[in-house]
Design a protein around this motif. Sequence first.
Motif, PDB file in Angstrom:
ATOM      1  N   ILE A  26       0.870  -1.124  -0.046  1.00 13.43           N
ATOM      2  CA  ILE A  26      -0.043  -0.153   0.081  1.00 13.43           C
ATOM      3  C   ILE A  26       0.747   1.272  -0.058  1.00 13.43           C
ATOM      4  O   ILE A  26       1.592   1.447   0.700  1.00 13.43           O
ATOM      5  CB  ILE A  26      -0.932   0.172   1.363  1.00 13.43           C
ATOM      6  CG1 ILE A  26      -1.752  -1.329   1.423  1.00 13.43           C
ATOM      7  CG2 ILE A  26      -1.706   1.240   1.268  1.00 13.43           C
ATOM      8  CD1 ILE A  26      -2.879  -1.392   0.274  1.00 13.43           C
ATOM      9  N   VAL A  27       0.676   2.065  -0.826  1.00 14.07           N
ATOM     10  CA  VAL A  27       1.426   3.502  -0.875  1.00 14.07           C
ATOM     11  C   VAL A  27       0.748   4.415  -0.288  1.00 14.07           C
ATOM     12  O   VAL A  27      -0.671   4.392  -0.454  1.00 14.07           O
ATOM     13  CB  VAL A  27       1.927   3.727  -2.371  1.00 14.07           C
ATOM     14  CG1 VAL A  27       2.803   2.565  -2.653  1.00 14.07           C
ATOM     15  CG2 VAL A  27       0.762   4.011  -3.221  1.00 14.07           C
ATOM     16  N   VAL A  28       1.278   5.606   0.501  1.00  9.88           N
ATOM     17  CA  VAL A  28       0.657   6.455   0.734  1.00  9.88           C
ATOM     18  C   VAL A  28       1.020   7.964  -0.107  1.00  9.88           C
ATOM     19  O   VAL A  28       2.000   8.111  -0.324  1.00  9.88           O
ATOM     20  CB  VAL A  28       1.050   7.061   2.284  1.00  9.88           C
ATOM     21  CG1 VAL A  28       0.633   8.405   2.813  1.00  9.88           C
ATOM     22  CG2 VAL A  28       0.782   5.691   3.125  1.00  9.88           C
ATOM     23  N   VAL A  29      -0.024   8.513  -0.378  1.00  5.23           N
ATOM     24  CA  VAL A  29       0.190   9.557  -1.510  1.00  5.23           C
ATOM     25  C   VAL A  29      -0.420  11.056  -0.798  1.00  5.23           C
ATOM     26  O   VAL A  29      -1.357  10.940  -0.287  1.00  5.23           O
ATOM     27  CB  VAL A  29      -0.734   9.356  -2.966  1.00  5.23           C
ATOM     28  CG1 VAL A  29      -0.297  10.504  -3.807  1.00  5.23           C
ATOM     29  CG2 VAL A  29      -0.534   8.161  -3.357  1.00  5.23           C
ATOM     30  N   VAL A  30       0.659  12.161  -1.025  1.00  2.00           N
ATOM     31  CA  VAL A  30       0.116  13.289  -0.194  1.00  2.00           C
ATOM     32  C   VAL A  30       0.339  14.335  -1.320  1.00  2.00           C
ATOM     33  O   VAL A  30       1.047  14.364  -2.556  1.00  2.00           O
ATOM     34  CB  VAL A  30       1.140  13.700   0.885  1.00  2.00           C
ATOM     35  CG1 VAL A  30       1.136  12.477   1.636  1.00  2.00           C
ATOM     36  CG2 VAL A  30       2.528  13.830   0.215  1.00  2.00           C
ATOM     37  N   ASN A  31      -0.470  15.431  -1.449  1.00  2.00           N
ATOM     38  CA  ASN A  31      -0.750  16.680  -2.079  1.00  2.00           C
ATOM     39  C   ASN A  31       0.619  17.251  -1.717  1.00  2.00           C
ATOM     40  O   ASN A  31       1.149  17.480  -0.428  1.00  2.00           O
ATOM     41  CB  ASN A  31      -1.949  17.430  -1.947  1.00  2.00           C
ATOM     42  CG  ASN A  31      -1.918  18.591  -2.963  1.00  2.00           C
ATOM     43  OD1 ASN A  31      -1.233  19.529  -2.623  1.00  2.00           O
ATOM     44  ND2 ASN A  31      -2.721  18.568  -3.685  1.00  2.00           N
ATOM     45  N   PRO A  32       1.368  17.779  -2.619  1.00  2.00           N
ATOM     46  CA  PRO A  32       2.540  18.686  -2.384  1.00  2.00           C
ATOM     47  C   PRO A  32       2.509  19.641  -1.491  1.00  2.00           C
ATOM     48  O   PRO A  32       3.581  20.222  -0.660  1.00  2.00           O
ATOM     49  CB  PRO A  32       3.177  19.115  -3.832  1.00  2.00           C
ATOM     50  CG  PRO A  32       2.623  18.115  -4.725  1.00  2.00           C
ATOM     51  CD  PRO A  32       1.174  17.823  -4.212  1.00  2.00           C
ATOM     52  N   SER A  33       1.250  20.294  -1.343  1.00  2.00           N
ATOM     53  CA  SER A  33       0.992  21.364  -0.419  1.00  2.00           C
ATOM     54  C   SER A  33       1.198  20.860   0.921  1.00  2.00           C
ATOM     55  O   SER A  33       1.257  21.921   2.029  1.00  2.00           O
ATOM     56  CB  SER A  33      -0.374  22.056  -0.759  1.00  2.00           C
ATOM     57  OG  SER A  33      -1.352  21.008  -0.443  1.00  2.00           O
TER      58      SER A  33
END
Length: 285
Positions: free
Chosen positions: A112-119
């Motif tokens: 499972i990968v965790v994806v974040v908005n660059p902000s």
Amino acid sequence: MFRRLIITTAITLFIIPLFSGSAAKAKETCMCAGCKTEYYLIEHVLKEFQKKSEMNYKPAKTGNKKAIELMVEGKIDFAFTCKSHWKLGKKFKLDPSQTANWETISIARDPIVVVVNPSCGVDNLTKQQLCDIFTGKVKNWKEVSGNDLPVKTGYLDDSVESGVVTVFKETAIGINDKLDESATKLKAPSNLGNFCKSTEGAVVFMGMNSYKEEYGKLAKIDGIESNISNIISNKYPLAVTYYIVLDKTKDKGARALLEYMATTEGKKKIDEVMVSIKQEVINNK
């Protein structure tokens, strides 16, 4: 009359081989059951393998415990599990004599990968921070050394037929803990990705094969990147290993499936949904 006899005889000679040949080619059934998330991997691989196999495989998503019970009772030919039979035997308090001839073989990892908005201003999260974020305890990114922005979580809706949420809970927050109910729930990984891409302060999790770079940055977990090398070596923490459990003295179909999974074509089928790994016998682990 003589002509009618010839025709009747010819038809009979044609029909008998036709039906006897069909009976000879009838596939024997191989029953299997197990982990509700690994079921999707087994089903995916079998779609192709069934075309080549002399057996008709029938998988069922019963969960580990029920599958082990069915193995003991001799009602299935092999189990697919997320733990070795040694660990499951201890957990379910099985008599060691019941599993003396069993063998556990690793086949894949489900990351499972965790994806974040660059902000958000973060590129690394500890497992504890991840747990606190998705259970609603952390409300602002500055609480985890990020920017002063509200945290906006998203994950797949419960109605989606997927094991992603289960794997995330098992590896990140605890299988019995509850995800934040105020999070945005969506019905496809692509919807999650677009939500993360377009929303300041957003963070989502998804299966690695669903990730696209345009969705956002992949967060390291405890400083470890979610790359293939770390997943295969089992360093990356948000991944479950999947196995096949068989009885060495009563093998019926499991070995043939394992042999297919070890081929280039079989590995490719696994890699379409998860990550293929070297098959290893798991002894007393």
